[in-house]
Scaffold this active site. Sequence first.
Site, PDB file in Angstrom:
ATOM      1  N   LYS A 111      -8.067  -1.584   5.903  1.00 29.77           N
ATOM      2  CA  LYS A 111      -8.738  -2.111   4.717  1.00 29.77           C
ATOM      3  C   LYS A 111      -7.723  -2.738   3.773  1.00 29.77           C
ATOM      4  O   LYS A 111      -6.711  -2.132   3.438  1.00 29.77           O
ATOM      5  CB  LYS A 111      -9.484  -0.970   4.030  1.00 29.77           C
ATOM      6  CG  LYS A 111     -10.305  -1.354   2.815  1.00 29.77           C
ATOM      7  CD  LYS A 111     -11.133  -0.151   2.384  1.00 29.77           C
ATOM      8  CE  LYS A 111     -11.920  -0.408   1.118  1.00 29.77           C
ATOM      9  NZ  LYS A 111     -12.809   0.712   0.765  1.00 29.77           N
ATOM     10  N   ALA A 125     -12.983   6.521  -6.101  1.00 32.22           N
ATOM     11  CA  ALA A 125     -11.913   6.271  -7.073  1.00 32.22           C
ATOM     12  C   ALA A 125     -10.884   5.278  -6.552  1.00 32.22           C
ATOM     13  O   ALA A 125     -10.541   5.260  -5.371  1.00 32.22           O
ATOM     14  CB  ALA A 125     -11.226   7.584  -7.432  1.00 32.22           C
ATOM     15  N   VAL A 176     -11.022   9.059  -2.421  1.00 36.16           N
ATOM     16  CA  VAL A 176     -10.230   7.837  -2.559  1.00 36.16           C
ATOM     17  C   VAL A 176     -10.932   6.677  -1.877  1.00 36.16           C
ATOM     18  O   VAL A 176     -11.332   6.767  -0.715  1.00 36.16           O
ATOM     19  CB  VAL A 176      -8.828   8.030  -1.950  1.00 36.16           C
ATOM     20  CG1 VAL A 176      -7.976   6.794  -2.180  1.00 36.16           C
ATOM     21  CG2 VAL A 176      -8.166   9.269  -2.543  1.00 36.16           C
ATOM     22  N   CYS A 177     -11.044   5.562  -2.583  1.00 40.92           N
ATOM     23  CA  CYS A 177     -11.776   4.408  -2.074  1.00 40.92           C
ATOM     24  C   CYS A 177     -11.191   3.853  -0.779  1.00 40.92           C
ATOM     25  O   CYS A 177     -11.918   3.536   0.149  1.00 40.92           O
ATOM     26  CB  CYS A 177     -11.803   3.310  -3.144  1.00 40.92           C
ATOM     27  SG  CYS A 177     -12.424   1.709  -2.575  1.00 40.92           S
ATOM     28  N   PHE A 178      -9.863   3.734  -0.696  1.00 42.82           N
ATOM     29  CA  PHE A 178      -9.266   2.945   0.376  1.00 42.82           C
ATOM     30  C   PHE A 178      -9.073   3.698   1.688  1.00 42.82           C
ATOM     31  O   PHE A 178      -8.461   3.165   2.601  1.00 42.82           O
ATOM     32  CB  PHE A 178      -7.924   2.359  -0.089  1.00 42.82           C
ATOM     33  CG  PHE A 178      -8.067   1.058  -0.815  1.00 42.82           C
ATOM     34  CD1 PHE A 178      -7.910  -0.151  -0.164  1.00 42.82           C
ATOM     35  CD2 PHE A 178      -8.388   1.041  -2.158  1.00 42.82           C
ATOM     36  CE1 PHE A 178      -8.055  -1.355  -0.832  1.00 42.82           C
ATOM     37  CE2 PHE A 178      -8.533  -0.151  -2.844  1.00 42.82           C
ATOM     38  CZ  PHE A 178      -8.363  -1.354  -2.177  1.00 42.82           C
TER      39      PHE A 178
END
Length: 276
Positions: A165, A82, A149-151
């Site tokens: 990132k 996400a 969470v993507c990050f």
Amino acid sequence: MTGTTWHLLRTESTSPAENMAIDEAIANWVAKGELKPTLRFYSWAPHAISVGRFQRATRDLDRDALEANNIPVVRRLTGGRAVLHADELTYSVILPESTPALPTNIIESYRLLTEGVRRGYRELGVPAEFSVPLTEEDREALRKPKSAVCFDAASYYELAVDGKKIAGSAQVRHQGAVLQHGSIPLSVDDEVLFDCFAMDETEKQEAKTRFSEKAVALNDTLKRFVSFDEVAAAFETGFKDAFSLTFEPLVFTKEQQAEIDLLVKKYESDEWVWKR
């Protein structure tokens, strides 16, 4: 793929469903040879959460918190985890799967296309470099993510600055086209971000700590305000330089807009968004 003419499209302040519909529609037309390869820059209005195509949104997201914060959810055509799309530039690059010199291996094609993004950061003065998980701990974090969470972790060939990132991207092969799109955060409100997820307070605090250690936004890296227009111009130059491109603007026909409108209904539907 170098030395050619691509389409360039900017669609600012577009709804979440329309953003995803436009990417899919362009991929369909590029696959059929009806459009040239396309580079697109866009932003989101309202701010939204996008989830990966196979992500279990019903498990990972807190629907009550999302409704309280007026944050809609959209499911991407691409995989991954996400992303909160708020103060950011989102890019997409779409080209035929048969493009000469485009690797058939997804990781290698991801690295190739992300070179345009890397050079865009360089235009802004950001020394972004490709991330390659070197330790077993890093590789285990990718196999078994600690959050939705993507990050909070960088995958192969994602971009990082000082180990953090700075962009999150995903790629899919779709009916003969390659679609890669990604989030370029200008700033991040981690309070809003982590309120969107189904976590208890301990999990939330641990996730925030990981996020602060693993991710960084563009404004924080440059220690100044950057606008959507400035970033879009830099990334346009980055792709031009990386692939020796020229660009021509893309304007949709009435027929193309009608196809987009049909896809919007798909991306707005609970059947698509909450199917898992």
